[in-house]
Design a protein around this motif. Structure first.
Motif, PDB file in Angstrom:
ATOM      1  N   LYS A   1      -2.070  11.442  -2.053  1.00  0.00           N
ATOM      2  CA  LYS A   1      -2.088  11.856  -0.646  1.00  0.00           C
ATOM      3  C   LYS A   1      -3.498  11.952  -0.070  1.00  0.00           C
ATOM      4  O   LYS A   1      -3.670  11.972   1.153  1.00  0.00           O
TER       5      LYS A   1
ATOM      6  N   ASN B   1       0.821  -1.221   0.000  1.00  0.00           N
ATOM      7  CA  ASN B   1       0.000   0.000   0.000  1.00  0.00           C
ATOM      8  C   ASN B   1       0.853   1.267   0.000  1.00  0.00           C
ATOM      9  O   ASN B   1       0.371   2.347   0.319  1.00  0.00           O
ATOM     10  N   THR B   2       2.141   1.108  -0.359  1.00  0.00           N
ATOM     11  CA  THR B   2       3.056   2.247  -0.397  1.00  0.00           C
ATOM     12  C   THR B   2       3.371   2.632  -1.836  1.00  0.00           C
ATOM     13  O   THR B   2       3.747   1.781  -2.643  1.00  0.00           O
TER      14      THR B   2
ATOM     15  N   LYS C   1       5.700   5.124  -4.231  1.00  0.00           N
ATOM     16  CA  LYS C   1       6.938   5.902  -4.193  1.00  0.00           C
ATOM     17  C   LYS C   1       7.173   6.580  -5.538  1.00  0.00           C
ATOM     18  O   LYS C   1       6.814   6.048  -6.594  1.00  0.00           O
TER      19      LYS C   1
ATOM     20  N   PHE D   1      -3.591   4.354   1.134  1.00  0.00           N
ATOM     21  CA  PHE D   1      -2.230   4.267   0.616  1.00  0.00           C
ATOM     22  C   PHE D   1      -1.305   5.270   1.294  1.00  0.00           C
ATOM     23  O   PHE D   1      -1.723   6.348   1.699  1.00  0.00           O
ATOM     24  N   VAL D   2      -0.032   4.887   1.393  1.00  0.00           N
ATOM     25  CA  VAL D   2       1.012   5.734   1.956  1.00  0.00           C
ATOM     26  C   VAL D   2       1.881   6.229   0.802  1.00  0.00           C
ATOM     27  O   VAL D   2       2.294   5.437  -0.054  1.00  0.00           O
ATOM     28  N   PHE D   3       2.143   7.516   0.782  1.00  0.00           N
ATOM     29  CA  PHE D   3       2.971   8.073  -0.287  1.00  0.00           C
ATOM     30  C   PHE D   3       4.347   8.440   0.258  1.00  0.00           C
ATOM     31  O   PHE D   3       4.472   9.032   1.326  1.00  0.00           O
ATOM     32  N   GLU D   4       5.393   8.108  -0.514  1.00  0.00           N
ATOM     33  CA  GLU D   4       6.768   8.454  -0.141  1.00  0.00           C
ATOM     34  C   GLU D   4       7.489   9.040  -1.348  1.00  0.00           C
ATOM     35  O   GLU D   4       7.469   8.468  -2.435  1.00  0.00           O
TER      36      GLU D   4
END
Length: 281
Positions: free
Chosen positions: A219, A194-195, A197, A224-227
């Motif tokens: 975002k 769920n990331t 990038k 989901f996680v955004f990097e």
């Protein structure tokens, strides 16, 4: 149809001389725009990126180069072409006026606007193969200049020839630290679990307009996680999805890298959000 400094002319009309600084020294920047249903997608972002690029290259920005003026010049070019009901690819090219060698005689600029019809009025994801490979013959040097949409794109040209000669749909570019920064024709995003990038601008990738839009969209999705972080080549084969973004195609899923094949469910999920954002911009 071409617009040169506010004057429209046929595309076959010669508008450059051998002294053109964009031709001789790559002393030019450009914006590639998508026009659909009477709307220029993300025009404000394109305009401010162009102004920032011109300042970085120390070009003299004309007093009349407002967002409204340039938009009216684009619309004038479209109207003169008779293609206002079509979906178009628009190129807005700005170069420093003739004179001098490496040291220019003036910082004043010329500009040209050209248009090209697009086959599809909508952002779509085709279920076609998009196999990629790393392009390692030359590297992008990560600095402020590498983030600009300038006419200095030799690495992209040579990478495109490499892809063509070896049967790849695209290639991924590396910076001098061997980090993956972008594709030949756009920014890249990688999904693992769920990331999501994407490389930071400090790694040397293009300051893409669609990249900015997708970061904002991702975002807002709580699942989901955004990097924004550096991506190693070793991460590519561990990813669930990898996709390329640009303002003309929207999202292009990569289907294969070496022995790893990828899905596109996340890309298909966010594409309508990108389309809506473009129509609302």
């Amino acid at each position: 149809m071409v617009n040169l400094n506010g004057n429209t002319c046929e595309e076959s009309t010669p508008i450059l001389t051998l002294s053109n600084r964009g031709l001789n020294y790559g002393d030019a920047v450009f914006e590639t725009l998508r026009y659909t249903a009477g709307k220029i997608f993300f025009w404000e972002d394109h305009y401010f990126r162009l102004m920032a690029s011109m300042r970085i290259l120390r070009m003299e920005i004309p007093m009349n180069f407002t967002m409204e003026f340039l938009e009216s010049e684009i619309v004038k070019t479209i109207d003169a072409s008779g293609d206002k009901n079509e979906s178009l690819r628009i190129k807005l090219l700005v170069w420093r006026k003739e004179g001098g060698k490496y040291t220019p005689q003036t910082r004043d600029i010329d500009y040209a606007i050209s248009i090209e019809k697009l086959a599809n009025p909508f952002y779509t994801i085709e279920d076609t193969s998009c196999e990629v490979e790393l392009f390692k013959d030359h590297f992008v040097i990560a600095d402020l200049l590498s983030t600009l949409k300038s006419t200095n794109r030799l690495v992209n040209i040579l990478g495109s020839i490499y892809a063509q000669e070896n049967g790849y749909a695209n290639c991924l570019l590396l910076n001098e630290k061997k980090q993956v920064i972008e594709a030949l024709n756009g920014n890249i995003f990688l999904l693992k679990g769920n990331t999501v990038k994407t490389p930071p601008l400090s790694d040397g990738c293009l300051n893409g307009i669609t990249r900015k839009q997708l970061i904002e969209i991702i975002k807002t999705i709580p699942e989901f996680v955004f990097e924004e972080t550096s991506i190693s080549p070793f991460e590519l084969q561990k990813a669930d999805e990898i996709f390329v973004t640009n303002v003309i195609s929207g999202i292009i899923p990569i289907t294969k890298y070496r022995k790893k094949e990828f899905g596109n469910s996340f890309a298909k999920m966010i594409l309508p959000k990108l389309s809506l954002k473009g129509r609302m911009s």
